[in-house]
Design an enzyme around this catalytic site. Structure first.
Site, PDB file in Angstrom:
ATOM      1  CG  ASP A 186      -5.471   8.305   4.470  1.00  0.00           C
ATOM      2  OD1 ASP A 186      -6.374   8.862   3.811  1.00  0.00           O
ATOM      3  OD2 ASP A 186      -5.684   7.384   5.279  1.00  0.00           O
ATOM      4  CD  GLU A 245      -6.739   5.379   2.561  1.00  0.00           C
ATOM      5  OE1 GLU A 245      -5.596   5.007   2.899  1.00  0.00           O
ATOM      6  OE2 GLU A 245      -7.624   5.643   3.387  1.00  0.00           O
ATOM      7  NE  ARG A 301     -10.658  -1.000   4.151  1.00  0.00           N
ATOM      8  CZ  ARG A 301     -11.107  -1.176   5.387  1.00  0.00           C
ATOM      9  NH1 ARG A 301     -12.244  -1.818   5.603  1.00  0.00           N
ATOM     10  NH2 ARG A 301     -10.433  -0.696   6.409  1.00  0.00           N
ATOM     11  CE  LYS A 330      -6.308   9.147   7.832  1.00  0.00           C
ATOM     12  NZ  LYS A 330      -6.773   8.020   8.646  1.00  0.00           N
ATOM     13  CG  ASP A 359      -9.723   7.671   6.931  1.00  0.00           C
ATOM     14  OD1 ASP A 359      -8.679   7.728   6.248  1.00  0.00           O
ATOM     15  OD2 ASP A 359      -9.725   7.697   8.166  1.00  0.00           O
ATOM     16  CG  ASP A 389      -1.864   5.370   4.990  1.00  0.00           C
ATOM     17  OD1 ASP A 389      -1.696   4.338   5.677  1.00  0.00           O
ATOM     18  OD2 ASP A 389      -2.961   5.691   4.494  1.00  0.00           O
ATOM     19  CE  LYS A 419      -3.123   2.653   2.990  1.00  0.00           C
ATOM     20  NZ  LYS A 419      -3.758   2.736   4.322  1.00  0.00           N
TER      21      LYS A 419
END
Length: 478
Positions: free
Chosen positions: A254, A333, A335, A261, A331, A272, A249
């Site tokens: 993010d 995201e 996956r 967030k 959020d 991230d 990933k």
């Protein structure tokens, strides 16, 4: 950092320190072998007991003796792996600005910990000061091990891990205004230029992804002015074997997208992309060690931003696999970029696939920052990863991906939602990915708790590069 083995316990050279690990139960006997004049008198005056992490620095005991640094093990027979990490940091912190070379006597340390300790020393020596106007330079360049049960082959492997792990940490520590999807793609190309005989790189841009139907991925990247990239690195592609595929990933920042967030701690969302950084670090370590194994690395690189083009909660997308997803929370995201990438890599006919992702805060709540979360329906693969984690002291803990949890992802308007509610968040995230990995053996590593440290020590850890390198080395040996 140069690592080697020496047969000389003492070496009188400028800039060289002799470091001795000392067992409190064998303190008198050990001091007799060291270059300390009148050890009984010295003990009485110094009150040194060799308790755990108790250090003592002695400079120039005589004209013929080197500088000596004693490090207490406490009771050596009771030492544990996590304590070795603390000792390694104590040694490096104390000497990295004083010594060009360390000769480290491991005779008091139980043999089974020699490899772990050598690896921990390389990890402790890392620093990141690229953006500081006043840089603190370390002078430590070499560690020689005395009375060790390490082979030159093991040290070469540790050195390769060290370079790969440092690469991962450097990438993870880059700020979001420097490290964006194109930057990660550029790093892959630079690595391929360095090792042209070992690496082949393919890059998919957003036009390529749109033509393929990677709409879940694009649902994340479309909110950013920085376009997404899927980066494929093929290591030892010429080998006649099915590859191990590592999928990382790479969300370079993010914000949460429209499901934004909270501001507190959002700076840490530059980390991230540590899954993608891990894959790049493993590929570098493979190139340095030249392990005879075929590996494909896939980086799912995107930036998750809120904008007029960003995906809204409630939007429905069709993934590359043909399955549809109702995006309930933008959020969640990671996956989404992963599911399309996990489908794409089927074309490489993988032997097995491991994805690595800073996927869920729920995993941090469950396991803290000690071990990474491991999810797999394949018992053999899971056990192999657990074993490699113990060998490298880069440990994992297995959590379930049972079918019982799948119904939490049900959506009334699509094949699935991208979140599963309050409970078992790390598990439902893994169950989501599992729906896209039915064609091959698969494991998922949730590294949200282990990929970086917070607070005053904020920075990327480079985990789980040691775990994955040990896993791959074990496959070569088998």
């Amino acid at each position: 950092m140069k690592l080697n083995i020496t047969s000389h316990a003492f070496e009188k050279q400028n800039g060289t320190f002799h470091v001795s690990l000392v067992d409190e139960e064998q303190l008198q006997q050990q001091l007799q072998t060291l270059a300390i004049t009148q050890p009984d008198q010295w003990l009485e005056l110094s009150q040194y007991k060799a308790k755990f992490d108790e250090t003592q620095l002695l400079i120039q005991q005589s004209n013929h003796a080197p500088a000596l640094f004693l490090v207490g093990l406490g009771k050596a027979r009771a030492i544990a792996g996590h304590k070795l990490i603390k000792l390694a940091h104590s040694i490096i912190k104390s000497l990295q600005n004083k010594a060009e070379k360390i000769i480290l006597d491991l005779s008091a340390l139980p043999q089974q910990f020699h490899y772990h300790f050598a690896l921990a020393l390389t990890q402790a020596s890392y620093s990141f000061n690229q953006y500081k106007s006043k840089k603190t330079e370390t002078i430590l360049q070499e560690i020689s091990f005395f009375a060790s049960h390490l082979s030159t082959t093991q040290l070469a492997f540790i050195a390769a891990i060290h370079k790969g792990q440092n690469f991962t940490r450097d990438l993870g520590n880059q700020p979001g205004n420097i490290c964006f999807p194109e930057y990660l793609a550029e790093q892959a190309l630079v690595l391929a230029q360095e090792f042209p005989d070992l690496l082949k790189v393919t890059i998919l841009d957003e036009k390529d992804m749109a033509e393929l139907g990677m709409n879940a991925f694009l649902a994340v990247s479309q909110g950013s002015e920085r376009p997404g990239r899927v980066v494929i690195l093929e290591y030892s592609a010429q080998l006649e074997q099915k590859p191990v595929v590592l999928v990382g990933k790479g969300v370079t920042f993010d914000t949460g997208g429209i499901s934004i967030k909270p501001a507190a701690g959002m700076d840490e969302m530059k980390f991230d992309m540590c899954g993608a950084a891990t894959v790049l670090g493993v590929i570098r370590a493979l190139c340095e060690s030249r392990l005879a194994i075929k590996v494909v690395g896939a980086l799912a690189c995107a930036e998750n931003m809120p904008s007029g083009k960003a995906t809204r909660p409630g939007d429905i997308v069709t993934t590359l696999s043909g399955q549809t997803v109702e995006i309930l929370n933008t959020d969640a995201e990671g996956r989404l970029v992963l599911c399309d990438t996990l489908t794409y890599i089927q074309r490489y006919d993988p032997e097995l696939v491991i994805d690595i992702a800073t996927l869920t805060g729920a995993c941090v709540v469950a396991l803290g920052q000690v071990v990474s979360g491991l999810f797999s329906a394949d018992n053999t693969l899971a056990n192999d990863l657990i074993e490699a984690g113990e060998q490298s002291f880069d440990r994992v803990w297995r959590l379930p991906v049972m079918e019982d949890y799948q119904e939490l992802l049900d959506s009334p308007v699509a094949d699935m939602g991208n979140i599963g509610g309050r409970f078992g968040g790390a598990i439902t995230a893994a169950c989501f990915l599992h729906r896209f990995t039915q064609e091959y053996r698969w494991a998922h590593l949730d590294i949200a708790g282990t990929a970086w440290l917070q607070g005053a020590q904020k920075g990327a850890t480079g985990r789980p590069v040691p775990l994955l390198m040990q896993f791959l080395a074990n496959r070569v040996q088998d």
